[in-house]
Enzyme design. Structure first.
Site, PDB file in Angstrom:
ATOM      1  N   CYS A  29     -44.108 -18.355 -23.682  1.00 26.29           N
ATOM      2  CA  CYS A  29     -45.090 -18.094 -24.743  1.00 26.29           C
ATOM      3  C   CYS A  29     -46.163 -17.121 -24.254  1.00 26.29           C
ATOM      4  CB  CYS A  29     -45.717 -19.414 -25.191  1.00 26.29           C
ATOM      5  SG  CYS A  29     -46.990 -19.198 -26.447  1.00 26.29           S
ATOM      6  N   CYS A  78     -49.700 -17.897 -25.457  1.00 25.73           N
ATOM      7  CA  CYS A  78     -50.358 -19.002 -24.749  1.00 25.73           C
ATOM      8  C   CYS A  78     -50.793 -18.582 -23.344  1.00 25.73           C
ATOM      9  CB  CYS A  78     -49.421 -20.205 -24.604  1.00 25.73           C
ATOM     10  SG  CYS A  78     -48.417 -20.555 -26.040  1.00 25.73           S
ATOM     11  N   ASP A  79     -49.962 -17.833 -22.636  1.00 21.29           N
ATOM     12  CA  ASP A  79     -50.166 -17.646 -21.191  1.00 21.29           C
ATOM     13  C   ASP A  79     -50.442 -16.207 -20.760  1.00 21.29           C
ATOM     14  OD1 ASP A  79     -49.642 -20.370 -20.844  1.00 21.29           O
ATOM     15  OD2 ASP A  79     -47.478 -20.026 -20.742  1.00 21.29           O
TER      16      ASP A  79
END
Ligand code: NAP
Length: 306
Positions: free
Chosen positions: A131, A134-135
């Site tokens: 992701c 997200c990261d």
């Protein structure tokens, strides 16, 4: 007793819930995580109609969620463990309760597929991610590798150039599965480098990811590519772990439906990514959700199409 229980609150499940609750059916939506599914972790969705500038996936999914709530859909934030579908009253076992429903729409979506190479499991959360939204920010000024040649790999690769110094897209062949617009954008981006005809054999590092070892499929040479992050986008698998043989699926677990989205079991429908479908997008999930809901209404009123 619910008129309909919808399993999954991604775009298909939320749309179905908007339709069924607005239509006066007592609707339960069971969701394991936050509403929105994979779409909610997409930074920008550009091909969902109505948003000429694109729309943030979380914001769009939050609006779907609010709309379902506004019509009275009830959300149950638990994991579905199993279900019993043989009787007209279906039973859905979650972690803490048994839900009863006159009909079911399975809209549990899909999840990132694992690459299945040494190091992947060990370095999850230590440089291996599925992701970018997200990261991605963890990799400011660093080199990252993106594995895959589909829309997700190319679009998320471009997104990662916001943070990373260099994004190396590693793909196992010369041609791409992604749409031409995604390919062009990636090729035009000066921070993106391609390593084609290469398969990743191992993810390397000590405590954190330090690179990948790739094998060129044309000449079998092997080499190491340094990278602090490895983003894996090699397709998706259905979230079908709670389906134990009652429902007909293909060999990968995607559910077969007829044109009315009915599964092989009466009163049980499937919508969105979990279905055996040629296109997995927010727009198609929304269409599926609406159709499944309309079919459930017909089924419950005794006039099913199939
Ligand atoms: P995908 O389209 O199935 O592409 C997966 C890619 O990973 C392919 O290029 C495939 O290579 C490669 N791959 C698969 N297994 C591999 C392995 N073991 N080792 C190395 N490479 C491997 O998956 P996706 O990109 O995740 O997209 C999933 C669905 O969501 C698609 O329908 C896609 O169109 C849709 N999507 C749409 C958008 C958009 O419209 N904006 C954005 C994201 C996703 P081969 O090509 O050689 O098979």
């Amino acid at each position: 007793m619910f008129d309909v229980v919808i399993i999954g609150a991604g775009p298909a499940g939320l749309t179905a819930g908007i339709y069924t609750s607005r239509g006066g059916l007592k609707t339960g939506i069971v969701e394991l995580a936050m509403p929105g599914g994979q779409a909610a972790s997409t930074e920008k969705i550009e091909n969902y109609p109505g948003f000429p500038e694109g729309v943030n996936g979380y914001e769009l999914m939050n609006a779907f969620h609010q709309q379902a709530l506004s019509f009275g859909a009830e959300f149950i934030f638990e994991e579905v463990q199993t279900f019993d579908l043989k009787d007209p009253v279906k039973k859905i076992q979650t972690e803490s309760r048994v839900l009863e429903a006159r009909s079911i729409i399975i809209a549990a979506g899909s999840k990132p597929r694992l690459l299945g190479v040494p190091g992947e499991e060990f370095f999850k959360g230590r440089g291996v991610s599925y992701c970018a939204t997200c990261d991605g920010a963890f990799f400011k000024g660093k080199k990252v590798a993106v594995i895959g040649g589909g829309d997700a790999a190319l679009e998320e690769g471009v997104y990662l150039t916001r943070f990373a110094e260099e994004v190396i897209i590693i793909h196992r062949r010369e041609g791409f599965r992604a749409s031409q617009i995604a390919v062009n954008r990636a090729k035009e981006n000066p921070k993106i480098r391609f390593e084609l005809n290469c398969v990743v054999e191992e993810i390397l590092g000590s405590d954190y990811v330090e690179g990948v070892r790739v094998r060129n499929v044309l000449d079998s040479t092997k080499r190491e590519i340094p990278a602090a992050g490895v983003f894996i986008y090699v397709g998706t698998d259905p979230n079908a772990q709670f389906i134990h043989g009652e429902i007909k699926t293909d060999e990968r677990g995607y559910i077969y439906t007829n044109q009315y989205l009915q599964t092989n079991i009466e009163g049980v429908y499937a919508a969105g990514d979990i279905r055996d479908t040629p296109l997995r997008q927010v727009a198609t999930a929304v269409g599926d959700g609406a159709l499944a809901a309309a079919e459930v209404e017909k089924y419950l009123s005794g006039t099913p199409n199939s």
